[in-house]
Design a protein around this motif. Structure first.
Motif, PDB file in Angstrom:
ATOM      1  N   ALA A  84       0.837  -1.200   0.000  1.00 23.77           N
ATOM      2  CA  ALA A  84       0.000   0.000   0.000  1.00 23.77           C
ATOM      3  C   ALA A  84       0.870   1.248   0.000  1.00 23.77           C
ATOM      4  O   ALA A  84       1.795   1.354   0.790  1.00 23.77           O
ATOM      5  CB  ALA A  84      -0.891  -0.005   1.232  1.00 23.77           C
ATOM      6  N   ASP A  85       0.560   2.201  -0.905  1.00 22.87           N
ATOM      7  CA  ASP A  85       1.202   3.511  -0.836  1.00 22.87           C
ATOM      8  C   ASP A  85       0.479   4.374   0.182  1.00 22.87           C
ATOM      9  O   ASP A  85       1.103   5.118   0.922  1.00 22.87           O
ATOM     10  CB  ASP A  85       1.179   4.178  -2.210  1.00 22.87           C
ATOM     11  CG  ASP A  85       1.993   3.401  -3.222  1.00 22.87           C
ATOM     12  OD1 ASP A  85       3.221   3.433  -3.121  1.00 22.87           O
ATOM     13  OD2 ASP A  85       1.391   2.735  -4.088  1.00 22.87           O
ATOM     14  N   VAL A  86      -0.859   4.289   0.181  1.00 24.56           N
ATOM     15  CA  VAL A  86      -1.641   4.988   1.196  1.00 24.56           C
ATOM     16  C   VAL A  86      -2.648   4.007   1.786  1.00 24.56           C
ATOM     17  O   VAL A  86      -3.099   3.079   1.116  1.00 24.56           O
ATOM     18  CB  VAL A  86      -2.397   6.212   0.618  1.00 24.56           C
ATOM     19  CG1 VAL A  86      -1.445   7.238   0.062  1.00 24.56           C
ATOM     20  CG2 VAL A  86      -3.405   5.783  -0.433  1.00 24.56           C
ATOM     21  N   VAL A  87      -2.952   4.207   3.063  1.00 27.45           N
ATOM     22  CA  VAL A  87      -4.026   3.441   3.687  1.00 27.45           C
ATOM     23  C   VAL A  87      -5.123   4.427   4.071  1.00 27.45           C
ATOM     24  O   VAL A  87      -4.847   5.523   4.569  1.00 27.45           O
ATOM     25  CB  VAL A  87      -3.556   2.658   4.931  1.00 27.45           C
ATOM     26  CG1 VAL A  87      -2.792   1.417   4.523  1.00 27.45           C
ATOM     27  CG2 VAL A  87      -2.700   3.512   5.850  1.00 27.45           C
ATOM     28  N   THR A  88      -6.365   4.054   3.809  1.00 32.50           N
ATOM     29  CA  THR A  88      -7.516   4.888   4.154  1.00 32.50           C
ATOM     30  C   THR A  88      -8.469   3.971   4.907  1.00 32.50           C
ATOM     31  O   THR A  88      -9.349   3.361   4.321  1.00 32.50           O
ATOM     32  CB  THR A  88      -8.173   5.458   2.889  1.00 32.50           C
ATOM     33  OG1 THR A  88      -8.487   4.376   2.007  1.00 32.50           O
ATOM     34  CG2 THR A  88      -7.249   6.406   2.150  1.00 32.50           C
ATOM     35  N   LEU A  89      -8.249   3.850   6.217  1.00 37.00           N
ATOM     36  CA  LEU A  89      -8.943   2.810   6.976  1.00 37.00           C
ATOM     37  C   LEU A  89     -10.037   3.376   7.875  1.00 37.00           C
ATOM     38  O   LEU A  89     -10.225   4.592   7.973  1.00 37.00           O
ATOM     39  CB  LEU A  89      -7.938   1.988   7.783  1.00 37.00           C
ATOM     40  CG  LEU A  89      -6.954   1.189   6.901  1.00 37.00           C
ATOM     41  CD1 LEU A  89      -5.973   0.414   7.749  1.00 37.00           C
ATOM     42  CD2 LEU A  89      -7.672   0.256   5.940  1.00 37.00           C
ATOM     43  N   ALA A  90     -10.748   2.466   8.539  1.00 37.34           N
ATOM     44  CA  ALA A  90     -11.950   2.861   9.263  1.00 37.34           C
ATOM     45  C   ALA A  90     -11.620   3.579  10.565  1.00 37.34           C
ATOM     46  O   ALA A  90     -12.433   4.352  11.060  1.00 37.34           O
ATOM     47  CB  ALA A  90     -12.816   1.641   9.549  1.00 37.34           C
ATOM     48  N   LEU A  91     -10.476   3.310  11.135  1.00 40.19           N
ATOM     49  CA  LEU A  91     -10.183   3.937  12.411  1.00 40.19           C
ATOM     50  C   LEU A  91      -8.680   4.020  12.632  1.00 40.19           C
ATOM     51  O   LEU A  91      -7.900   3.240  12.057  1.00 40.19           O
ATOM     52  CB  LEU A  91     -10.853   3.172  13.563  1.00 40.19           C
ATOM     53  CG  LEU A  91     -10.904   1.656  13.475  1.00 40.19           C
ATOM     54  CD1 LEU A  91      -9.750   1.068  14.213  1.00 40.19           C
ATOM     55  CD2 LEU A  91     -12.218   1.190  14.044  1.00 40.19           C
ATOM     56  N   ALA A  92      -8.310   4.978  13.470  1.00 39.26           N
ATOM     57  CA  ALA A  92      -6.896   5.234  13.700  1.00 39.26           C
ATOM     58  C   ALA A  92      -6.190   4.000  14.254  1.00 39.26           C
ATOM     59  O   ALA A  92      -5.025   3.751  13.957  1.00 39.26           O
ATOM     60  CB  ALA A  92      -6.739   6.404  14.671  1.00 39.26           C
ATOM     61  N   TYR A  93      -6.914   3.216  15.039  1.00 39.49           N
ATOM     62  CA  TYR A  93      -6.263   2.093  15.693  1.00 39.49           C
ATOM     63  C   TYR A  93      -5.637   1.127  14.679  1.00 39.49           C
ATOM     64  O   TYR A  93      -4.564   0.572  14.913  1.00 39.49           O
ATOM     65  CB  TYR A  93      -7.252   1.331  16.579  1.00 39.49           C
ATOM     66  CG  TYR A  93      -6.567   0.209  17.301  1.00 39.49           C
ATOM     67  CD1 TYR A  93      -5.833   0.463  18.458  1.00 39.49           C
ATOM     68  CD2 TYR A  93      -6.590  -1.085  16.795  1.00 39.49           C
ATOM     69  CE1 TYR A  93      -5.159  -0.547  19.095  1.00 39.49           C
ATOM     70  CE2 TYR A  93      -5.915  -2.104  17.431  1.00 39.49           C
ATOM     71  CZ  TYR A  93      -5.203  -1.831  18.582  1.00 39.49           C
ATOM     72  OH  TYR A  93      -4.532  -2.824  19.209  1.00 39.49           O
TER      73      TYR A  93
END
Lengths: 362, 285
Positions: free
Chosen positions: A92-101
């Protein structure tokens, strides 16, 4: 004679097989090579529609700015599962996930990005927010108005598994926050040392409430989209605890004649976060474009697209008021205030041996 | 003492058994198959074919063909070598080998996938070395191929071992006595003897290679247009509310199953009637 013919066929089969092998060999290293530049955005389930449109818009913007042809690859799945895949080497170059954790987990387990990643972009690296609402069958036959109604006799609740799904963890915490507020009347008491006994009692009540709630869950899917399909397509359950954006999308895609959205009295402010994966962009030479890609999410175009796909924009000035009207006002509590941040919430509730394991095993 | 003939059950018993069988087949096999095609064609033939116009779908089909194109030949070579060793040689650990060949059938496909993550993942045994050499195995095509080879490993070998054991080594010994080289013996004696069983194994192996979901899902990384095979793409389309396309692509897998079934029946018929190879008793699977 018959044999010989068979033999010839066998030989050609072997030759074809060998040719396929060679071709495959040549094809493998070409995976990342292309004209221009390629980004891989590893995201969670409900952002498919948002990023499909945002990627096209950003690629056009990038071409205009730099003349470079940008291809953006997408991978979607349960947020926790996706974080795991990045830790295990998904590029992954960027991650766009559901939560900071989940991004914290990448930083902690793999050192692919620094621990203070969340300070690098505005608003705690959350370019849009969301919350948890209810999706019920058309006409709300079970009369569900608020969290307390979920425990009515005969109500089946659908939510994904908090162990694998970010959305499910928000669901769980929102339910917990409602129960606390219900017991205490005012969440400010959480910070008041004189109320410690009342707070402890309320925490026990909240645990009992969430435990009862999960007894009403017949299917625990691994991701938010799986749960939506369980509820809408397979027709299981009376109420789906869903991301607000996922609920709007389900109504749009599947027709307003099937389901209704119910907004509870209180819910949680969900902050899906984004980050550049430093080690990967440096290896791929994509740092500049990856950083621009995430920053552009905060631009007027990025914010408008977020609102269009039912995420609450953080910069409301640049968004059409008609789009904003879709987001009903409700009391939104933050995870920092009620649960002492993600690290605490994760440790207390979702880690192995935590509260969720205890109540779900019962 | 009189023996009751085997087929003298009362008529109602026969009818009942037949009815139960038919009901089961209808409920568990025919209905889902019909459902796949009905859903796929629900919005007409145009929408059905539009489903294949998506570059992501076409890339999934290509990747599936590539994966099967590698996994099947690899397993043919392995299956022949393993069956040859087991049938024609005596060596210590022979029964262990035959048991090990069955391992992928006993292990859950998800576990098979996780094994590769543990070995080739960034934190796995070979992870740091692979990273230093800029090689990507899991979450890329090589990982998908490896996982597929693993789950399809038993299919060819299991077809060949019983047959070659039964045939023994006499034909080969005669050929060698008559002056044939080892290679000639293989091409002219062994291969013709086993060709139908081999083909049967190839067909089963291919069906599984193209249809595998669990193991491939673990190592895929689900990058649209790059690392999704046909079964994974079906799941993605379904999750994106694209039901017609999901079922259209699923119908490809259903057709693959039907073709496999037809080919399997044909080969079974050849195996029992072909003059070159002796009848194979029982179903080796």
């Amino acid at each position: 004679m018959w044999y010989r013919q068979g033999m010839k066929n066998w030989r050609s089969l072997v030759i074809v097989g060998a040719a396929v092998l060679c071709a495959a060999d040549a094809a493998v290293p070409a995976a990342r090579a292309a004209d221009g530049v390629t980004l891989l955005n590893v995201s969670y389930d409900p952002t498919r529609e948002l990023y499909r449109e945002y990627n096209d818009a950003f690629a056009a913007h990038w071409k205009q700015e730099t003349g470079q042809v940008l291809t953006i690859d997408q991978s979607h799945g349960g947020s926790g599962k996706q974080a795991r895949a990045v830790i295990d080497g998904l590029q992954a170059d960027v991650v766009t996930l559901a939560l900071a954790y989940d991004i914290d987990a990448i930083a902690r387990n793999s050192k692919l990005l620094p621990a203070d990643w969340q300070t690098r972009l505005p608003n705690n690296s959350a370019p849009y927010t969301s919350t948890i609402v209810f999706l019920v069958r058309k006409g709300n036959p079970k009369g569900i108005r608020d969290w307390g109604d979920l425990l009515k006799p005969g109500v089946e609740v659908i939510t994904p598994n908090p162990k694998t799904s970010g959305g499910a963890r928000w669901n769980y915490l929102a339910a917990w926050a409602w129960a606390l507020k219900h017991e205490l009347g005012d969440l400010k008491k959480l910070d008041d040392p004189r109320q410690a006994a009342a707070v402890a009692a309320a925490q026990d009540k909240a645990k009992a409430f969430v435990g009862e709630l999960f007894k009403r869950v017949p299917v625990l899917d691994s991701g938010a989209r799986g749960s939506t399909n369980t509820f809408v397509q397979r027709g299981i359950g009376d109420v789906l605890l869903a991301w607000e954006n996922e609920a709007f999308l389900a109504v749009n895609e599947l027709g307003p004649d099937k389901v209704d959205i119910i907004v509870p009295s209180i819910s949680i402010l969900a902050e899906p976060t984004v980050a550049v994966v430093d080690a990967n962009v440096d290896a791929h030479g994509t740092r500049k474009v990856a950083e621009a890609y995430l920053q552009w999410l905060y631009s007027p175009t990025g914010q408008q697209l977020a609102a269009k796909h039912f995420y609450r924009p953080v910069d409301t000035k640049s968004v059409d008021p008609a789009d904003l009207k879709r987001f009903p006002a409700l009391e939104l509590v933050t995870i920092d205030k009620v649960f002492g941040g993600w690290k605490n919430a994760q440790k207390t509730h979702f880690d192995d041996g935590g509260v969720f394991d205890a109540i779900y095993a019962k | 003492m009189s023996l009751r003939p085997a087929t003298a059950e009362p008529r109602w018993v026969r009818t009942l058994l037949l009815a139960i069988t038919m009901l089961f087949l209808a409920a568990f096999l025919v209905t889902p198959l019909v459902a796949v095609f009905t859903e796929a064609l629900r919005k007409g033939v145009g929408a059905y074919f539009a489903g294949f116009n998506d570059p992501a779908v076409r890339s999934a089909i290509k990747l599936t063909l590539l994966t099967a194109g590698i996994a099947v030949p690899v397993n043919v070579v392995f299956g022949l070598a393993a069956a040859w060793s087991v049938a024609k040689f005596e060596f210590p650990g022979k029964s262990l080998l035959t048991t090990l060949i069955d391992l992928p059938l006993a292990v859950s496909p998800v576990v098979s996938g996780l094994i590769y993550v543990l070995v080739f993942g960034l934190n796995g045994w070979l992870g740091p070395w692979l990273k230093a050499h800029h090689l990507q195995v899991i979450f890329a095509v090589p990982g998908i191929v490896l996982a597929t080879v693993f789950v399809t490993l038993p299919f060819v070998a299991r077809e060949l071992i019983p047959l070659m054991q039964e045939q023994g080594t006499e034909d080969e010994e005669s050929a060698l006595t008559l002056g044939a080289s080892g290679w000639q013996t293989f091409w002219r004696v062994t291969l013709p003897n086993i060709r139908w069983a081999l083909l049967y194994g190839v067909i089963l192996c291919n069906a599984r290679a193209m249809g595998e979901f669990g193991a491939v899902s673990v190592v895929s990384g689900h990058i649209r247009g790059k690392t999704n095979t046909v079964p994974l793409q079906v799941e993605i389309l379904y999750n994106e509310y694209n039901f017609v396309a999901a079922f259209a692509v699923a119908s490809l897998l259903a057709m693959l199953a039907l073709v496999t079934l037809a080919a399997k029946s044909f080969i079974e018929w050849r195996m029992t009637s072909a003059p070159a190879s002796p009848a194979v008793p029982g179903d080796p699977t």
